[in-house]
Motif scaffolding. Structure first.
Motif, PDB file in Angstrom:
ATOM      1  N   LEU A  31       7.861 -12.060  -0.828  1.00 54.27           N
ATOM      2  CA  LEU A  31       8.106 -11.229   0.350  1.00 54.27           C
ATOM      3  C   LEU A  31       9.278 -11.832   1.100  1.00 54.27           C
ATOM      4  CD1 LEU A  31       4.411 -11.089   1.527  1.00 54.27           C
ATOM      5  CD2 LEU A  31       5.642  -9.243   0.440  1.00 54.27           C
ATOM      6  N   TYR A  32      10.306 -11.044   1.309  1.00 56.12           N
ATOM      7  CA  TYR A  32      11.466 -11.531   2.055  1.00 56.12           C
ATOM      8  C   TYR A  32      12.014 -12.836   1.483  1.00 56.12           C
ATOM      9  CZ  TYR A  32      11.159  -8.119   5.759  1.00 56.12           C
ATOM     10  OH  TYR A  32      11.192  -6.964   6.471  1.00 56.12           O
ATOM     11  N   ALA A 110       0.784   3.760  -4.527  1.00 57.19           N
ATOM     12  CA  ALA A 110       0.723   2.617  -3.608  1.00 57.19           C
ATOM     13  C   ALA A 110       2.096   1.973  -3.475  1.00 57.19           C
ATOM     14  CB  ALA A 110      -0.295   1.603  -4.111  1.00 57.19           C
ATOM     15  N   LEU A 112       5.032   3.299  -4.074  1.00 56.19           N
ATOM     16  CA  LEU A 112       5.990   4.193  -3.413  1.00 56.19           C
ATOM     17  C   LEU A 112       5.737   4.243  -1.912  1.00 56.19           C
ATOM     18  CD1 LEU A 112       6.445   7.188  -5.846  1.00 56.19           C
ATOM     19  CD2 LEU A 112       8.037   5.365  -5.305  1.00 56.19           C
ATOM     20  N   SER A 113       4.435   4.220  -1.496  1.00 58.03           N
ATOM     21  CA  SER A 113       4.181   4.236  -0.044  1.00 58.03           C
ATOM     22  C   SER A 113       4.682   2.946   0.578  1.00 58.03           C
ATOM     23  CB  SER A 113       2.713   4.399   0.291  1.00 58.03           C
ATOM     24  OG  SER A 113       1.970   4.791  -0.781  1.00 58.03           O
ATOM     25  N   LEU A 116       8.423   3.404   0.927  1.00 55.41           N
ATOM     26  CA  LEU A 116       8.769   4.345   1.998  1.00 55.41           C
ATOM     27  C   LEU A 116       8.551   3.708   3.368  1.00 55.41           C
ATOM     28  CD1 LEU A 116       7.314   7.715   0.730  1.00 55.41           C
ATOM     29  CD2 LEU A 116       9.696   7.112   1.090  1.00 55.41           C
ATOM     30  N   LEU A 117       7.353   3.101   3.548  1.00 61.61           N
ATOM     31  CA  LEU A 117       7.028   2.523   4.848  1.00 61.61           C
ATOM     32  C   LEU A 117       7.963   1.363   5.168  1.00 61.61           C
ATOM     33  CD1 LEU A 117       3.169   2.658   4.667  1.00 61.61           C
ATOM     34  CD2 LEU A 117       4.627   3.898   6.219  1.00 61.61           C
ATOM     35  N   GLU A 122       8.104  -0.291   8.724  1.00 61.28           N
ATOM     36  CA  GLU A 122       6.706  -0.690   8.905  1.00 61.28           C
ATOM     37  C   GLU A 122       6.230  -1.308   7.599  1.00 61.28           C
ATOM     38  OE1 GLU A 122       3.643  -1.207  11.388  1.00 61.28           O
ATOM     39  OE2 GLU A 122       5.418  -0.056  11.954  1.00 61.28           O
ATOM     40  N   TYR A 124       3.429  -2.850   5.235  1.00 58.07           N
ATOM     41  CA  TYR A 124       2.028  -3.095   4.918  1.00 58.07           C
ATOM     42  C   TYR A 124       2.006  -3.786   3.567  1.00 58.07           C
ATOM     43  CZ  TYR A 124       0.928   0.219   8.629  1.00 58.07           C
ATOM     44  OH  TYR A 124       0.815   0.850   9.832  1.00 58.07           O
ATOM     45  N   ASP A 125       2.006  -5.119   3.594  1.00 52.48           N
ATOM     46  CA  ASP A 125       2.205  -5.860   2.359  1.00 52.48           C
ATOM     47  C   ASP A 125       1.086  -5.667   1.347  1.00 52.48           C
ATOM     48  OD1 ASP A 125       4.624  -6.874   3.119  1.00 52.48           O
ATOM     49  OD2 ASP A 125       3.727  -8.539   4.206  1.00 52.48           O
ATOM     50  N   PHE A 126      -0.111  -5.284   1.831  1.00 51.26           N
ATOM     51  CA  PHE A 126      -1.210  -5.149   0.872  1.00 51.26           C
ATOM     52  C   PHE A 126      -0.995  -3.990  -0.081  1.00 51.26           C
ATOM     53  CE2 PHE A 126      -2.369  -2.840   4.690  1.00 51.26           C
ATOM     54  CZ  PHE A 126      -2.757  -1.610   4.184  1.00 51.26           C
ATOM     55  N   LEU A 127      -0.106  -3.043   0.269  1.00 49.03           N
ATOM     56  CA  LEU A 127       0.171  -1.923  -0.627  1.00 49.03           C
ATOM     57  C   LEU A 127       0.889  -2.381  -1.885  1.00 49.03           C
ATOM     58  CD1 LEU A 127       1.264   0.864   1.816  1.00 49.03           C
ATOM     59  CD2 LEU A 127      -0.690   0.886   0.311  1.00 49.03           C
ATOM     60  N   VAL A 129       0.103  -5.130  -3.499  1.00 47.57           N
ATOM     61  CA  VAL A 129      -0.791  -5.936  -4.342  1.00 47.57           C
ATOM     62  C   VAL A 129      -1.254  -5.215  -5.621  1.00 47.57           C
ATOM     63  CG1 VAL A 129      -3.008  -7.123  -4.372  1.00 47.57           C
ATOM     64  CG2 VAL A 129      -1.489  -7.411  -2.448  1.00 47.57           C
TER      65      VAL A 129
END
Lengths: 480, 156
Positions: A31-32, A110, A112-113, A116-117, A122, A124-127, A129
């Motif tokens: 992440l980042y 998951a 793709l969302s 998009l987010l 926004e 949501y890192d759990f998406l 996983v």
């Protein structure tokens, strides 16, 4: 009897045992541009999943009931046991059930969302996983998968089907992967952090023809130097990657087209979303990328046995752009040529090609092995191999699904590609930079061959899964 | 007995994060949890932590250190250009160097303090668990996921 009826159960136990591995060893998430190890580690849940997998396996095929006691060994050797159960269930799989399409579509939605987010700001890192479990969770299995590919290459299966995608899809994907890190909302800095640009910038500031840096990549640096007379040096070194990514994708297009007519679109798409290109995005290695793009174009001519002189010239240009990448790919071709000459299959074109390139290859290899262009030669343990895939270059070469799908494609490959693949993979345990061997391989050919021969309902969802994963990794290549 | 821990706030350049060292007295194992309030990420490293990171030899001039408003007796010394504050039983309270500041902000350790275990999610600035799970985020993303799923199933 349950055992007589073919069911989708072995596939379910394959998925369960594969998802147990990240639970045992932890999921390396990037992440980042920070790789976090052990994010969803939960040994108890992993053990439960693995035992469930073994029970399901023995329900569907009573002969395999020994997997239940075997799964209990996971208490001592979790990852190895889970890998073993996965191999046993793979052996038991006779067909891929219908619900796999729904599962892959769910993973797609998951990721793709998440994309998009994140683009909207926004996160949501759990998406991330669900797809990460099958992409980066199985880093320990990747070397075994790659070695299995060498064995699969020994059992050719004809030419297989051809599936067409629009010719521009590869270019679009390459642009997306290379330009997402430049979107201002994603990256306020305005430039992608592709590591090695500093070295190229430093060289452009004070050009010198001495030293290892220039001597291993004279052509690429000269090209940059010429361009630095037209464009300022800083943006030139910062924005090398999108153009190189396009060159790589185009060479993949030519390679695919020359191998089989109509394949270009799919191979270029597979190249643009490959972990190889992502590793270049994360770590730079610009000259290396340029060099393999040239060498793939030369290989395209070689496969069609066309324009010998141009093929040899392109190969030499690739040598001058990056010695190491060229030596690796050319040595693979040389292995194939030797095999073809021994078995009496070599044609005039191949003999001439070998005659024109082998002297330089021998000189180059002796320079590399003799220490003029040093290469770290070691013996890698399993732990180092895990480190190479899960951590080195932020885990960007860690893409289990891509490798697992592409090794099946080895059965449709021409000998030149198999030579490159086998020689590189067999050199992996002895080279300190295993990852660099994998990223030079034209695995996109294998992937397009195997996805072309997939069932209709799985082809697009799986490609979308790999593509969305590439975008996610590209998005996360931006430092916070 | 409550978990023994030392929570440090680390300021390195312009980034700030929290390092939580959890000490298991019976096994002698120290595990490290890094909490990053900027990226909202909590990472649990299960590894052997060098004792030199949280313990230091007793030396220097006596002084006092303030932890959660309570004074702690300390010794102040300079080692390799790094200003180190050590409690009288050897726990590092503060390390200050050029562009680097590591300060104990919360602890449960005999002779230092007896604080309760910190809420890591709040430190990381996430509302839910380690990966940012909150009722709102779960609702919004499951809505988006399911609508995307239906679209993909129709058109792919």
């Amino acid at each position: 009897m349950i055992s007589r009826r073919s069911s989708g159960l072995p596939f379910l136990s394959l998925l369960l045992s594969l998802s147990a591995i990240p639970l045992f060893a932890g999921l390396p998430l990037t992440l980042y541009r920070v790789t976090y190890l052990g994010t969803i580690q939960d040994k108890l849940v992993g053990l439960i999943l693995l035992i469930t997998a073994a029970v399901i396996l023995s329900l569907s095929k009573p002969v395999l009931s020994f997997s239940i006691p075997l799964s209990l060994i996971a208490y001592f050797f979790p990852v190895i046991t889970a890998g073993g159960i996965a191999v046993i269930s793979l052996y038991a799989v006779d067909f891929v059930p219908k619900w796999v399409r729904s599962l892959v579509l769910a993973l797609d939605s998951a990721s793709l969302s998440y994309l998009l987010l994140s683009l909207l700001g926004e996160r949501y890192d759990f998406l991330m996983v669900p797809s990460a479990v099958f992409q980066v969770g199985e880093a320990q299995l990747i070397p075994f998968v790659l070695f299995a590919g060498v064995v699969l290459g020994l059992f050719p299966k004809g030419v297989g089907a051809v599936r067409r995608v629009p010719w521009f899809s590869g270019i679009l994907a390459a642009l997306a992967v290379s330009l997402i890190p430049l979107i201002p909302t994603v990256n306020p800095k305005g430039y992608a952090e592709t590591m090695d640009w500093r070295f190229y910038y430093g060289w452009l500031e004070s050009p010198t023809v001495h030293g290892w840096f220039f001597l291993t990549r004279p052509l690429y640096l000269s090209l940059l130097f010429a361009l630095s007379k037209v464009f300022p040096a800083l943006p030139l070194s910062l924005y090398q990657f999108p153009f190189l990514a396009l060159a790589y994708t185009l060479s993949a297009y030519f390679l695919g087209e020359s191998w089989r007519k109509g394949y270009g679109g799919l191979t270029s798409l597979c190249a643009a979303i490959s972990p190889m290109l992502l590793t270049f995005l994360y770590s730079g290695l610009q000259a290396n990328l340029f060099s393999i793009a040239l060498e793939f174009s030369s290989l395209a001519l070689l496969i069609r046995r066309e324009r010998l002189v141009l093929a040899v010239i392109l190969s030499y240009l690739s040598l001058l752009s990056h010695v190491y990448a060229w030596a690796q790919l050319e040595a693979g071709i040389f292995v194939y040529v030797c095999y073809a000459i021994i078995t009496g299959r070599a044609d005039v074109y191949l003999r001439r090609y070998a005659l024109l390139t082998s002297p330089v290859l021998l000189i180059g290899l002796s320079l590399i092995l003799g220490g003029v262009f040093p290469v770290p030669l070691t013996y890698n343990s399993m732990g180092q191999t895990f480190f190479q895939f899960a951590l080195l270059s932020w885990g960007s070469a860690n893409s289990f699904l891509y490798y697992a799908l592409s090794v099946y494609g080895n059965r449709y490959m021409p000998g030149e590609i198999l030579g490159i693949y086998a020689s590189s993979v067999l050199a992996m345990p002895f080279t300190g930079v295993e990852q660099n061997l994998v990223i030079d391989l034209p695995l996109f050919l294998q992937l397009s061959a195997s996805t072309s021969n997939l069932r209709d309902d799985l082809f697009k969802p799986l490609l979308l899964l790999l593509a969305s994963w590439a975008m996610i990794m590209s998005l996360n290549s931006v430092p916070f | 007995m409550d978990t023994l821990f030392l929570l440090y706030k680390v300021i390195e350049g312009n980034s700030t994060f929290f390092s939580l060292y959890i000490i298991n007295i019976t096994s002698g194992h120290v595990s490290l949890v890094n909490v990053n309030p900027m990226t909202h990420v909590i990472v649990n490293y299960s590894l052997f932590v060098s004792p030199g990171l949280i313990f230091a030899p007793l030396s220097g001039a006596p002084t006092t250190f303030t932890l959660q408003g309570r004074p702690v007796e300390a010794l102040e010394s300079v080692v390799h250009g790094e200003e180190v504050l050590v409690s009288t039983n050897g726990v590092v309270l503060q390390k200050v160097a050029q562009g680097y500041n590591m300060t104990l902000v919360r602890a449960n350790f005999p002779g230092v303090a007896n604080d309760s275990f910190p809420d890591l999610s709040r430190l990381a600035g996430v509302r839910g668990g380690p990966l940012g799970l909150s009722p709102w985020s779960i609702f919004a993303s499951s809505l988006l996921c399911s609508s995307l799923y239906l679209i993909l199933r129709r058109f792919l």
